[in-house]
Design a protein around this motif. Sequence first.
Motif, mmCIF file in Angstrom:
data_model
loop_
_atom_site.group_PDB
_atom_site.id
_atom_site.type_symbol
_atom_site.label_atom_id
_atom_site.label_comp_id
_atom_site.label_asym_id
_atom_site.label_seq_id
_atom_site.Cartn_x
_atom_site.Cartn_y
_atom_site.Cartn_z
ATOM 1 N N ALA A 173 0.851 -1.194 0.000
ATOM 2 C CA ALA A 173 0.000 0.000 0.000
ATOM 3 C C ALA A 173 0.877 1.231 0.000
ATOM 4 C CB ALA A 173 -0.921 0.002 1.211
ATOM 5 N N THR A 174 0.717 2.072 -1.021
ATOM 6 C CA THR A 174 1.521 3.287 -1.148
ATOM 7 C C THR A 174 0.635 4.504 -0.915
ATOM 8 O OG1 THR A 174 3.034 2.236 -2.711
ATOM 9 C CG2 THR A 174 2.985 4.641 -2.672
ATOM 10 N N VAL A 175 1.025 5.310 0.053
ATOM 11 C CA VAL A 175 0.295 6.529 0.390
ATOM 12 C C VAL A 175 1.077 7.722 -0.142
ATOM 13 C CG1 VAL A 175 -0.584 7.970 2.257
ATOM 14 C CG2 VAL A 175 -0.688 5.469 2.447
ATOM 15 N N ALA A 176 0.406 8.567 -0.905
ATOM 16 C CA ALA A 176 1.012 9.791 -1.440
ATOM 17 C C ALA A 176 -0.001 10.915 -1.272
ATOM 18 C CB ALA A 176 1.392 9.619 -2.900
ATOM 19 N N GLY A 177 0.197 11.719 -0.246
ATOM 20 C CA GLY A 177 -0.755 12.784 0.046
ATOM 21 C C GLY A 177 -2.091 12.210 0.458
ATOM 22 N N SER A 178 -3.139 12.526 -0.311
ATOM 23 C CA SER A 178 -4.477 12.033 0.031
ATOM 24 C C SER A 178 -4.916 10.896 -0.877
ATOM 25 C CB SER A 178 -5.495 13.177 -0.049
ATOM 26 O OG SER A 178 -5.592 13.671 -1.371
ATOM 27 N N ASP A 179 -3.968 10.283 -1.587
ATOM 28 C CA ASP A 179 -4.275 9.143 -2.446
ATOM 29 C C ASP A 179 -3.591 7.901 -1.917
ATOM 30 O OD1 ASP A 179 -5.773 10.239 -4.907
ATOM 31 O OD2 ASP A 179 -4.068 11.613 -4.732
ATOM 32 N N ILE A 180 -4.240 6.753 -2.090
ATOM 33 C CA ILE A 180 -3.656 5.490 -1.664
ATOM 34 C C ILE A 180 -3.816 4.467 -2.785
ATOM 35 C CG2 ILE A 180 -5.792 4.806 -0.477
ATOM 36 C CD1 ILE A 180 -3.990 3.260 1.528
ATOM 37 N N THR A 181 -2.721 3.781 -3.097
ATOM 38 C CA THR A 181 -2.716 2.732 -4.111
ATOM 39 C C THR A 181 -2.420 1.402 -3.437
ATOM 40 O OG1 THR A 181 -1.954 4.254 -5.835
ATOM 41 C CG2 THR A 181 -1.643 1.902 -6.233
ATOM 42 N N LEU A 182 -3.262 0.435 -3.671
ATOM 43 C CA LEU A 182 -3.092 -0.899 -3.089
ATOM 44 C C LEU A 182 -2.734 -1.870 -4.213
ATOM 45 C CD1 LEU A 182 -5.856 0.513 -1.555
ATOM 46 C CD2 LEU A 182 -5.084 -1.232 0.052
ATOM 47 N N ASP A 183 -1.506 -2.369 -4.163
ATOM 48 C CA ASP A 183 -0.951 -3.194 -5.226
ATOM 49 C C ASP A 183 -0.847 -4.648 -4.756
ATOM 50 O OD1 ASP A 183 0.411 -4.268 -7.354
ATOM 51 O OD2 ASP A 183 2.317 -3.286 -6.913
ATOM 52 N N PHE A 184 -1.521 -5.552 -5.461
ATOM 53 C CA PHE A 184 -1.550 -6.970 -5.098
ATOM 54 C C PHE A 184 -0.707 -7.829 -6.038
ATOM 55 C CE2 PHE A 184 -5.447 -5.297 -3.204
ATOM 56 C CZ PHE A 184 -5.484 -5.925 -1.972
ATOM 57 N N SER A 185 0.204 -7.237 -6.768
ATOM 58 C CA SER A 185 0.897 -7.959 -7.831
ATOM 59 C C SER A 185 1.794 -9.079 -7.332
ATOM 60 C CB SER A 185 1.722 -6.988 -8.688
ATOM 61 O OG SER A 185 2.663 -6.279 -7.893
ATOM 62 N N ARG A 186 2.189 -9.079 -6.064
ATOM 63 C CA ARG A 186 3.038 -10.149 -5.529
ATOM 64 C C ARG A 186 2.224 -11.346 -5.024
ATOM 65 N NH1 ARG A 186 5.428 -9.461 -1.183
ATOM 66 N NH2 ARG A 186 4.389 -7.601 -0.361
ATOM 67 N N SER A 187 0.930 -11.320 -5.206
ATOM 68 C CA SER A 187 0.065 -12.396 -4.713
ATOM 69 C C SER A 187 0.184 -13.637 -5.592
ATOM 70 C CB SER A 187 -1.385 -11.923 -4.676
ATOM 71 O OG SER A 187 -1.529 -10.802 -3.823
ATOM 72 N N SER A 188 -0.342 -14.752 -5.089
ATOM 73 C CA SER A 188 -0.269 -16.028 -5.805
ATOM 74 C C SER A 188 -0.986 -15.957 -7.148
ATOM 75 C CB SER A 188 -0.878 -17.138 -4.958
ATOM 76 O OG SER A 188 -0.140 -17.346 -3.775
ATOM 77 N N ALA A 189 -0.527 -16.809 -8.050
ATOM 78 C CA ALA A 189 -1.106 -16.888 -9.391
ATOM 79 C C ALA A 189 -2.516 -17.475 -9.324
ATOM 80 C CB ALA A 189 -0.217 -17.753 -10.274
ATOM 81 N N PRO A 190 -3.284 -17.351 -10.407
ATOM 82 C CA PRO A 190 -4.610 -17.990 -10.438
ATOM 83 C C PRO A 190 -4.521 -19.452 -10.041
ATOM 84 C CG PRO A 190 -4.347 -16.579 -12.352
ATOM 85 C CD PRO A 190 -3.017 -16.600 -11.649
ATOM 86 N N CYS A 191 -5.495 -19.905 -9.248
ATOM 87 C CA CYS A 191 -5.411 -21.253 -8.678
ATOM 88 C C CYS A 191 -6.375 -22.209 -9.380
ATOM 89 C CB CYS A 191 -5.669 -21.216 -7.175
ATOM 90 S SG CYS A 191 -7.264 -20.550 -6.672
ATOM 91 N N ALA A 192 -6.125 -23.489 -9.170
ATOM 92 C CA ALA A 192 -6.930 -24.520 -9.821
ATOM 93 C C ALA A 192 -8.319 -24.636 -9.209
ATOM 94 C CB ALA A 192 -6.213 -25.861 -9.729
ATOM 95 N N GLY A 193 -8.413 -24.444 -7.882
ATOM 96 C CA GLY A 193 -9.669 -24.628 -7.170
ATOM 97 C C GLY A 193 -10.491 -23.368 -7.042
ATOM 98 N N PRO A 194 -11.566 -23.420 -6.243
ATOM 99 C CA PRO A 194 -12.587 -22.371 -6.232
ATOM 100 C C PRO A 194 -12.308 -21.180 -5.323
ATOM 101 C CG PRO A 194 -13.279 -24.157 -4.830
ATOM 102 C CD PRO A 194 -11.985 -24.594 -5.447
ATOM 103 N N MET A 195 -11.036 -20.942 -4.972
ATOM 104 C CA MET A 195 -10.740 -19.792 -4.118
ATOM 105 C C MET A 195 -10.311 -18.568 -4.912
ATOM 106 S SD MET A 195 -11.671 -21.324 -1.511
ATOM 107 C CE MET A 195 -11.397 -20.115 -0.221
#
Length: 552
Positions: A265-287
């Motif tokens: 999460a990057t905070v710059a003034g009154s804006d916030i960007t939430l970056d999930f790019s390091r998360s796991s790849a698409p999974c085989a099951g229903p999660m």
Amino acid sequence: MDRVAQAGAIDPVTLTVIEKGLQQVCSEMDLVHEKTSFSPVISEGLDRSNGIYHVEDGRMIAQGALGLPIFLGVMQETTRAVIADRRDLRDGDVVLVNDPYFGGTHLMDVKMVRPFYYRGKLWCYLANTGHWPDTGGMVPGGFNSTATEIYQEGLRLPPVRLVREGVMDEDIVRIVLANVRVSSERIGDIKAQIAALATGVRRLTALLDRYGEATVEAAIAELEARGEALMRAHVAAIPDGTYSASAFMDSDGVVNEALEIALDATVAGSDITLDFSRSSAPCAGPMNSVWASTLSAVYVGLKHIFPDLPMNAGCFKPVRVTGTADTFLEAREPRPVAGCASETSQRIVEAVCLTLAHALPDRSFAAGAGSSGNLSLGGFDPATGQAYIMYTFSGGGYGGWWGGDGLTNGCSTIGISKNQPVEILEQRYPLLFERYNLREGSAGRGEYRGGFGIDYRFRLQRGQGKASFLMEHGRFGPPGILGGEAGLPNEIRISQGGSVTRPEHISKGEGYVLREGDWIEVLTPGGGGYGDKADRSAEARAADRQYGQSED
């Protein structure tokens, strides 16, 4: 004449009255939806929501105070998708949709969208969601923990016109009822959702008649602007920089490996960007999570931290969510998504809260149980001669927070749904709850401990049923923050013919055939602790001992 036209600007009293009036319209829709539904999960558990959405792009104007928080963002995404897809809607039409890739969640969250006309002009959209206990598919109840594609999960509906200018399309109804279990119950839920939207039409018309179209439109614009300003003030109070944390899921139900939700999460003034790019790849099951569910979960996490935010789209204009495209947090067809709304979303909320905990310790919460405890049982009751579907969810401990201990047996972090009374479940289905009590000693220790989970067991009384469950926090207990300890993880045990087993995937399983005398036992997680346990007061320690909370 409209008050705005008279005075040139809306006064604070009128603004507040209209704000509460819009919320009341939604709350009355919620109440009608609840009281007229046939399914206990809606009528008793309150797993539903109703709202008002902007005519231009479907952004949220208002939602009922008793609507599920996860639908803060979801229903506006559904409405946006309907606006883009159905330019042919007329006054009195109602669209039925549950397609997860069409601004939805899992298939069981069935939405209806109705265009609202005022004095012959399309003025806004009304929408609602109800959790149907079954939408067909391989597994009774829909929580198919081993699905590898969406087609295995149940009936998927793109935006189809269920009601045409006030008349229900019986062909659409017949198609739906032919593809779901216990159709006599589903038709009641369908009519309840239609009735709730009709209530919204009457109440919103009365509000516009009373205050005038221009005044209400001005109030909506002002409320949205104030919501944005309040959120910007909250974000601006966070020191600029990037904050990181991760939340972990037990498995996807198919591959027995943990999934990571990594957030920067990057905070710059009154804006916030939430970056999930390091998360796991698409999974085989229903999660896997669809975009609407991921986005809404971020909103819910921020509302946990900033509870004074009003429920309108303006609050989230300073928020940017990125990096989901190549992860399991933005599922693409035909990936399965049964767990997205009730389980994956709660891990996203957890990731948001953990990420901002060190930046905002005086607004932070340790992780809660973070699972809806989804458990379904479908079968045939020989005493009534009827098929049945029971879907139930359970509470758990909330995390300790800067002001005290966590709530015990709290609802899921993305909902306000309450446990269905065991007496109602026993009355409706062939089972007996042998216990339903607090899971003492389950809380994570800290200066402020977490809340306790619950411990329940039910036994099948007659006939045969097939059970499935899709839960979380079985491999990892809810983590503490700022030195607090994790709460105890989820546990499930199943007795079949006297043999007791635990699921291979810890918190997920399906295809468990129960016969008379068999039972299922669930112990839900306790909440994580806040702060160092060495700082806990002597009085609090004494109370802990009474509740079986060890000091070791």
